[in-house]
Design a protein around this motif. Structure first.
Motif, mmCIF file in Angstrom:
data_model
loop_
_atom_site.group_PDB
_atom_site.id
_atom_site.type_symbol
_atom_site.label_atom_id
_atom_site.label_comp_id
_atom_site.label_asym_id
_atom_site.label_seq_id
_atom_site.Cartn_x
_atom_site.Cartn_y
_atom_site.Cartn_z
ATOM 1 N N GLU A 61 -13.284 -1.977 -0.544
ATOM 2 C CA GLU A 61 -13.278 -2.907 0.575
ATOM 3 C C GLU A 61 -11.921 -3.590 0.611
ATOM 4 O O GLU A 61 -11.406 -4.011 -0.414
ATOM 5 C CB GLU A 61 -14.386 -3.951 0.424
ATOM 6 N N SER A 62 -11.357 -3.663 1.789
ATOM 7 C CA SER A 62 -10.026 -4.240 1.904
ATOM 8 C C SER A 62 -9.859 -4.888 3.272
ATOM 9 O O SER A 62 -10.343 -4.363 4.272
ATOM 10 C CB SER A 62 -8.973 -3.149 1.723
ATOM 11 N N GLU A 63 -9.191 -6.018 3.285
ATOM 12 C CA GLU A 63 -8.857 -6.679 4.542
ATOM 13 C C GLU A 63 -7.349 -6.617 4.703
ATOM 14 O O GLU A 63 -6.634 -7.518 4.294
ATOM 15 C CB GLU A 63 -9.353 -8.117 4.540
ATOM 16 N N LEU A 64 -6.883 -5.518 5.275
ATOM 17 C CA LEU A 64 -5.445 -5.357 5.492
ATOM 18 C C LEU A 64 -5.024 -6.136 6.723
ATOM 19 O O LEU A 64 -5.691 -6.068 7.759
ATOM 20 C CB LEU A 64 -5.102 -3.881 5.714
ATOM 21 N N PRO A 65 -3.924 -6.870 6.630
ATOM 22 C CA PRO A 65 -3.398 -7.517 7.828
ATOM 23 C C PRO A 65 -3.049 -6.465 8.881
ATOM 24 O O PRO A 65 -2.735 -5.318 8.545
ATOM 25 C CB PRO A 65 -2.129 -8.222 7.333
ATOM 26 N N TYR A 66 -3.111 -6.831 10.140
ATOM 27 C CA TYR A 66 -2.842 -5.869 11.216
ATOM 28 C C TYR A 66 -1.412 -5.344 11.175
ATOM 29 O O TYR A 66 -1.110 -4.318 11.785
ATOM 30 C CB TYR A 66 -3.141 -6.488 12.589
ATOM 31 N N THR A 67 -0.533 -6.004 10.436
ATOM 32 C CA THR A 67 0.865 -5.554 10.360
ATOM 33 C C THR A 67 1.054 -4.371 9.428
ATOM 34 O O THR A 67 2.127 -3.777 9.406
ATOM 35 C CB THR A 67 1.778 -6.697 9.893
ATOM 36 N N TYR A 68 0.029 -4.022 8.655
ATOM 37 C CA TYR A 68 0.137 -2.880 7.748
ATOM 38 C C TYR A 68 -0.236 -1.598 8.490
ATOM 39 O O TYR A 68 -1.307 -1.520 9.080
ATOM 40 C CB TYR A 68 -0.764 -3.066 6.526
ATOM 41 N N GLN A 69 0.652 -0.599 8.424
ATOM 42 C CA GLN A 69 0.418 0.686 9.067
ATOM 43 C C GLN A 69 0.194 1.763 8.013
ATOM 44 O O GLN A 69 0.884 1.783 6.987
ATOM 45 C CB GLN A 69 1.604 1.091 9.940
ATOM 46 N N TYR A 70 -0.746 2.641 8.296
ATOM 47 C CA TYR A 70 -1.054 3.750 7.401
ATOM 48 C C TYR A 70 0.119 4.720 7.348
ATOM 49 O O TYR A 70 0.706 5.060 8.367
ATOM 50 C CB TYR A 70 -2.309 4.472 7.899
ATOM 51 N N ILE A 71 0.458 5.187 6.134
ATOM 52 C CA ILE A 71 1.531 6.161 5.944
ATOM 53 C C ILE A 71 0.951 7.522 5.570
ATOM 54 O O ILE A 71 1.172 8.510 6.250
ATOM 55 C CB ILE A 71 2.511 5.698 4.841
ATOM 56 N N ASP A 72 0.198 7.585 4.456
ATOM 57 C CA ASP A 72 -0.320 8.866 3.988
ATOM 58 C C ASP A 72 -1.327 8.623 2.869
ATOM 59 O O ASP A 72 -1.470 7.504 2.379
ATOM 60 C CB ASP A 72 0.829 9.738 3.472
ATOM 61 N N THR A 73 -1.996 9.686 2.443
ATOM 62 C CA THR A 73 -2.963 9.650 1.354
ATOM 63 C C THR A 73 -2.449 10.522 0.213
ATOM 64 O O THR A 73 -1.854 11.562 0.457
ATOM 65 C CB THR A 73 -4.330 10.168 1.852
ATOM 66 N N PHE A 74 -2.673 10.076 -1.031
ATOM 67 C CA PHE A 74 -2.273 10.874 -2.189
ATOM 68 C C PHE A 74 -3.401 10.887 -3.211
ATOM 69 O O PHE A 74 -4.221 9.980 -3.265
ATOM 70 C CB PHE A 74 -0.958 10.370 -2.797
ATOM 71 N N ILE A 75 -3.453 11.968 -3.999
ATOM 72 C CA ILE A 75 -4.546 12.194 -4.945
ATOM 73 C C ILE A 75 -3.977 12.324 -6.357
ATOM 74 O O ILE A 75 -3.053 13.101 -6.589
ATOM 75 C CB ILE A 75 -5.323 13.470 -4.572
ATOM 76 N N LEU A 76 -4.536 11.537 -7.282
ATOM 77 C CA LEU A 76 -4.128 11.558 -8.688
ATOM 78 C C LEU A 76 -5.333 11.852 -9.584
ATOM 79 O O LEU A 76 -6.478 11.768 -9.144
ATOM 80 C CB LEU A 76 -3.513 10.210 -9.084
ATOM 81 N N CYS A 77 -5.051 12.132 -10.841
ATOM 82 C CA CYS A 77 -6.076 12.316 -11.877
ATOM 83 C C CYS A 77 -7.107 13.354 -11.448
ATOM 84 O O CYS A 77 -8.318 13.146 -11.589
ATOM 85 C CB CYS A 77 -6.748 10.993 -12.224
ATOM 86 N N TYR A 78 -6.621 14.470 -10.923
ATOM 87 C CA TYR A 78 -7.478 15.591 -10.539
ATOM 88 C C TYR A 78 -8.599 15.173 -9.593
ATOM 89 O O TYR A 78 -9.733 15.619 -9.701
ATOM 90 C CB TYR A 78 -8.028 16.281 -11.786
ATOM 91 N N GLY A 79 -8.268 14.282 -8.677
ATOM 92 C CA GLY A 79 -9.218 13.851 -7.662
ATOM 93 C C GLY A 79 -9.994 12.597 -7.999
ATOM 94 O O GLY A 79 -10.752 12.103 -7.171
#
Length: 100
Positions: A61-79
């Protein structure tokens, strides 16, 4: 003006700041040897500015301010860890094109 592509390691943290060239544009996020990195096209100038980032895990759960824009997704520790990277765009007007 010429550009170059620079690589930055994404630290293991929920919130962090990277020192990027003014006018940089993020082009890629990827994982190499279980470390996350981002690549940015940077103008060949020496003006460095702090840029704030936030990583949100899948299901968190996260309340990101509207000024934050999504860049990309990354996967670590074999998922086991899936992080979604956001950049704070509430920066001076000269950086509004930053991130995408």
């Amino acid at each position: 003006m010429s550009n170059r592509i620079l690589k930055y390691e994404i630290p293991v943290a929920t919130e962090f700041t990277l020192q990027l060239n003014q006018g940089s544009r993020i082009i890629k996020v990827a994982v190499i040897n279980e470390k996350a990195y981002l690549w940015a096209i940077a103008p060949q100038e020496n003006t460095i500015i702090p840029v704030n980032f936030r990583v949100v895990m899948t299901g968190e759960e996260s309340e990101l301010p509207y000024t934050y824009q999504y860049i990309d997704t990354f996967i670590l520790c074999y998922g086991e860890f899936v992080g979604h990277l956001f950049v704070d765009t509430s920066v001076p007007q000269h950086m509004k094109s930053f991130g995408l």
